[in-house]
Design a protein around this motif. Structure first.
Motif, PDB file in Angstrom:
ATOM      1  N   UNK A 297      11.924 -19.064  38.887  1.00  0.00           N
ATOM      2  CA  UNK A 297      13.088 -19.187  38.012  1.00  0.00           C
ATOM      3  C   UNK A 297      14.174 -18.170  38.377  1.00  0.00           C
ATOM      4  N   UNK A 298      15.396 -18.619  38.440  1.00  0.00           N
ATOM      5  CA  UNK A 298      16.511 -17.721  38.747  1.00  0.00           C
ATOM      6  C   UNK A 298      16.894 -16.982  37.477  1.00  0.00           C
ATOM      7  N   UNK A 299      15.942 -16.250  36.957  1.00  0.00           N
ATOM      8  CA  UNK A 299      16.124 -15.500  35.714  1.00  0.00           C
ATOM      9  C   UNK A 299      15.634 -14.094  35.946  1.00  0.00           C
ATOM     10  N   UNK A 300      15.636 -13.369  34.850  1.00  0.00           N
ATOM     11  CA  UNK A 300      15.101 -12.014  34.899  1.00  0.00           C
ATOM     12  C   UNK A 300      13.626 -12.088  34.494  1.00  0.00           C
ATOM     13  N   UNK A 301      12.739 -11.790  35.442  1.00  0.00           N
ATOM     14  CA  UNK A 301      11.297 -11.893  35.181  1.00  0.00           C
ATOM     15  C   UNK A 301      10.711 -10.476  35.104  1.00  0.00           C
ATOM     16  N   UNK A 302      10.091 -10.149  33.973  1.00  0.00           N
ATOM     17  CA  UNK A 302       9.447  -8.844  33.843  1.00  0.00           C
ATOM     18  C   UNK A 302       7.950  -9.051  33.696  1.00  0.00           C
ATOM     19  N   UNK A 303       7.190  -8.364  34.552  1.00  0.00           N
ATOM     20  CA  UNK A 303       5.733  -8.436  34.468  1.00  0.00           C
ATOM     21  C   UNK A 303       5.238  -7.079  33.995  1.00  0.00           C
ATOM     22  N   UNK A 304       4.486  -7.068  32.897  1.00  0.00           N
ATOM     23  CA  UNK A 304       3.899  -5.816  32.412  1.00  0.00           C
ATOM     24  C   UNK A 304       2.386  -5.909  32.500  1.00  0.00           C
ATOM     25  N   UNK A 305       1.779  -4.873  33.087  1.00  0.00           N
ATOM     26  CA  UNK A 305       0.327  -4.841  33.184  1.00  0.00           C
ATOM     27  C   UNK A 305      -0.194  -3.884  32.124  1.00  0.00           C
ATOM     28  N   UNK A 306      -0.980  -4.432  31.172  1.00  0.00           N
ATOM     29  CA  UNK A 306      -1.464  -3.605  30.078  1.00  0.00           C
ATOM     30  C   UNK A 306      -2.984  -3.445  30.187  1.00  0.00           C
ATOM     31  N   UNK A 307      -3.576  -2.317  29.778  1.00  0.00           N
ATOM     32  CA  UNK A 307      -2.934  -1.146  29.196  1.00  0.00           C
ATOM     33  C   UNK A 307      -2.057  -0.406  30.198  1.00  0.00           C
ATOM     34  N   UNK A 308      -0.893   0.050  29.728  1.00  0.00           N
ATOM     35  CA  UNK A 308       0.113   0.606  30.632  1.00  0.00           C
ATOM     36  C   UNK A 308      -0.289   1.963  31.188  1.00  0.00           C
ATOM     37  N   UNK A 309      -1.242   2.660  30.532  1.00  0.00           N
ATOM     38  CA  UNK A 309      -1.593   3.998  31.031  1.00  0.00           C
ATOM     39  C   UNK A 309      -2.727   3.976  32.050  1.00  0.00           C
ATOM     40  N   UNK A 310      -3.194   2.769  32.396  1.00  0.00           N
ATOM     41  CA  UNK A 310      -4.280   2.657  33.375  1.00  0.00           C
ATOM     42  C   UNK A 310      -3.678   2.398  34.763  1.00  0.00           C
ATOM     43  N   UNK A 311      -3.918   3.281  35.732  1.00  0.00           N
ATOM     44  CA  UNK A 311      -3.364   3.033  37.072  1.00  0.00           C
ATOM     45  C   UNK A 311      -3.999   1.770  37.660  1.00  0.00           C
ATOM     46  N   UNK A 312      -3.160   0.876  38.188  1.00  0.00           N
ATOM     47  CA  UNK A 312      -3.698  -0.376  38.733  1.00  0.00           C
ATOM     48  C   UNK A 312      -3.462  -0.459  40.223  1.00  0.00           C
TER      49      UNK A 312
ATOM     50  N   UNK B 261      10.461  -7.817  38.205  1.00  0.00           N
ATOM     51  CA  UNK B 261      10.120  -6.407  38.041  1.00  0.00           C
ATOM     52  C   UNK B 261       8.695  -6.286  37.540  1.00  0.00           C
ATOM     53  N   UNK B 262       7.936  -5.370  38.135  1.00  0.00           N
ATOM     54  CA  UNK B 262       6.566  -5.137  37.675  1.00  0.00           C
ATOM     55  C   UNK B 262       6.475  -3.737  37.090  1.00  0.00           C
ATOM     56  N   UNK B 263       6.008  -3.619  35.849  1.00  0.00           N
ATOM     57  CA  UNK B 263       5.835  -2.311  35.230  1.00  0.00           C
ATOM     58  C   UNK B 263       4.390  -2.157  34.753  1.00  0.00           C
ATOM     59  N   UNK B 264       4.011  -0.926  34.449  1.00  0.00           N
ATOM     60  CA  UNK B 264       2.655  -0.681  33.952  1.00  0.00           C
ATOM     61  C   UNK B 264       1.772   0.014  34.970  1.00  0.00           C
ATOM     62  N   UNK B 265       2.216   1.178  35.458  1.00  0.00           N
ATOM     63  CA  UNK B 265       1.443   1.990  36.409  1.00  0.00           C
ATOM     64  C   UNK B 265       0.849   1.184  37.556  1.00  0.00           C
ATOM     65  N   UNK B 266       1.721   0.412  38.209  1.00  0.00           N
ATOM     66  CA  UNK B 266       1.261  -0.406  39.315  1.00  0.00           C
ATOM     67  C   UNK B 266       1.319   0.382  40.618  1.00  0.00           C
ATOM     68  N   UNK B 267       0.273   0.331  41.408  1.00  0.00           N
ATOM     69  CA  UNK B 267       0.259   0.970  42.725  1.00  0.00           C
ATOM     70  C   UNK B 267       1.057   0.147  43.713  1.00  0.00           C
TER      71      UNK B 267
END
Ligand SMILES: Nc1ncnc2c1ncn2[C@@H]1O[C@H](COP(=O)(O)OP(=O)(O)O)[C@@H](O)[C@H]1O
Ligand SMILES: [Mg+2]
Length: 501
Positions: free
Chosen positions: A60-75, A32-38
């Motif tokens: 990895x057969x796991x739960x992978x979370x990717x956060x792009x910070x700063x979260x309020x900047x559209x990427x 999962x990718x979070x953080x105002x990603x286009x």
């Protein structure tokens, strides 16, 4: 486990540092990718997964979370792929490396190849501003990234090379700044002024306009050399100062139009978009903000050949940048300003048939059609032209021989440009009304003359200001510290007059 990697994103024409945080935890397998990603960033999921697998690593057969910070900047864009993939390896224990001192920039192909991305120069500059000392970039982005200076740039061809470097197994070679820069490419498609027959008034106006960055239009029937003369203008532009060249190159890099062989060119841009261009492509903007031709012409020339064939909304959108030197783009998260200080060079026919106002020739257009045609350049746009020059067929097409060559005229322009730089640090076109003072060579007698000419010719204050700036340039070309009557009177001869309907 948690891991961070560093990358950067483009906002307008600037780079902004981005931290890529990856968490690998127990739970339903997925990425999962979070953080105002286009949308291009979200698609990184598929690219990164495939690139990891095809480079010999495990997803990895796991739960992978990717956060792009700063979260309020559209990427936007695909440049975060490399940082994500590296952070996933560290977070899943497949790589033991310190990712805190290096910025990782690049798009991943499914097979793990690193692909170039636009704006590398601005991205590396953003990393440098936060104290990062090393940047790993795709091969093709190497030269422009190295040109930034102050950061060790290490180009890589594929993901596994990057991993071996980060693990300390095989060092990626550092690219020395300027190592592959072969200097400025010649402007090989620029005609030399020596090849232009006659058109002495046009040549003179071109010299004045380029010397002071005043807006110029050539008006005349087909085949008299409007396009030829305008294109010769590209050869007259003096080289940029170093910081200007870096600024221009950054904009071109963001738009993906830079010359990879010469990432920082000293030559001012000369942009000549086709008249079918959309408003967005001309001034910039769109869902993914991209610099338009107005910004690509920053510190150079925007040549609109067949100006009246351009969409009128596109032409009118140039008013703001002509006045302010910037394009303003409204976005959900605020207003973005892109640099766009250019000299406008226009060339067009006076009417649909092209022969209106030419001696001994008949114009076949009806009055209404002619008026509608001329109205395509709105009053406010006409008002922003400094010099409007009618060009007519030469009387002696075959009496050539003594026309001045580009090199001679360019030398005079370079001297006049130096005079402007040392007097005021900018071009005469950028002088504000309040600058038209004795400090810049406008004495009381000239003010009186301006008043007088204004009354005699019925000119608006804006017109007088424009003429005064052009007069300043004519004085600079003559090597005069003062603007004299003859300079102003020449400037007024070239002023836009109503094209009689
Ligand atoms: N003043 C001129 N000197 C030299 N060549 C000219 C001149 N005017 C026109 N030409 C030649 O005629 C052709 C058309 O000129 P162009 O600049 O395209 O005209 P325009 O833009 O006014 O329609 C060009 O290939 C050019 O070589
Ligand atoms: Mg033409």
């Amino acid at each position: 486990m948690l891991a961070n990697a560093l990358s950067a994103s483009i906002v307008g024409v600037d780079g902004v540092p981005v931290r890529v945080e990856v968490d690998v935890s127990f739970g339903l397998p997925g990425l999962t990718i979070v953080g105002l990603a286009g949308s291009a960033v979200l698609e990184a999921r598929e690219r990164v997964r495939a690139a990891l697998r095809n480079s010999g690593f495990e997803v990895p057969a796991r739960r992978i979370t990717v956060n792009l910070a700063p979260a309020d900047l559209p990427k936007e864009g695909t440049g975060h792929d490399l940082a994500m993939a590296a952070a996933i390896l560290v977070a899943s224990g497949q790589l033991d490396a310190d990712l805190g001192r290096v910025t990782l920039i690049g798009e991943l192909a499914l097979d793990g190849t690193l692909r170039p991305i636009p704006g590398a120069m601005a991205l590396v500059a953003a990393a440098r501003s936060t104290g990062i000392v090393e940047a790993i970039v795709p091969m093709e982005n190497g030269p422009e990234s190295a040109a930034v200076g102050g950061v060790d740039v290490r180009p890589a061809a594929c993901f596994s090379q990057v991993v071996r470097h980060l693990a300390g197994l095989a060092v990626l070679e550092r690219l020395a700044p300027g190592a592959t820069s072969t200097g400025a490419p010649a402007r090989d498609d620029t005609p030399d002024l020596a090849s232009v027959i006659g058109q002495n008034v046009g040549r003179r106006a071109l010299e004045i306009a380029i010397a002071g960055r005043h807006n110029l239009a050539f008006v005349g029937p087909p085949g008299v050399g409007k396009t030829l003369l305008a294109r010769a203008g590209a050869g007259l532009l003096p080289p940029l100062e170093e910081d200007e060249a870096a600024e221009v190159s950054r904009i071109h890099s963001v738009a993906g139009v830079s010359d990879p062989r010469a990432p920082i060119s000293p030559w001012p841009p000369f942009r000549a978009p086709h008249h079918t261009i959309s408003m967005q492509a001309l001034v910039g903007g769109g869902p993914r903000v991209r610099p338009g031709e107005a910004s690509l012409a920053h510190r150079g020339v925007l040549f609109l050949d067949e100006t009246l064939q351009f969409r009128t909304d596109a032409l009118d959108a140039l008013r703001g940048p002509i006045d302010a030197g910037t394009v303003l783009i409204a976005r959900v998260d605020g207003i973005l300003a892109l640099p766009a200080r250019f000299m406008l060079l226009a060339a067009f026919n006076p009417c649909p048939c092209g022969w209106f106002g030419v001696e001994r020739r008949d114009c076949r257009c009806e009055d209404g059609a002619r008026r509608r045609y001329q109205a395509r350049l709105s009053g406010p746009m006409r008002d922003r032209l400094d010099l409007v020059i009618p060009l007519e067929p030469s009387v002696r097409w075959f009496a050539r021989g003594d026309a001045e060559a580009t090199a001679i005229v360019a030398a005079r322009i370079a001297a006049a440009t130096d005079a402007q730089r040392s007097r005021q640090g900018r071009s005469n076109a950028e002088l504000a009304p309040g600058d038209l003072s004795s400090e810049h060579g406008f004495g009381a007698p000239l003010h009186d003359l301006l008043e007088l000419r204004g009354r005699q010719m019925g000119l608006s204050l804006r017109r007088l200001h424009r003429a005064a700036r052009v007069a300043r340039t004519i004085a600079d070309l003559a090597g005069s510290s003062h603007v004299a009557r003859e300079h102003l009177d020449e400037a007024l001869q070239h002023r836009p007059k109503e094209l009689a309907a």
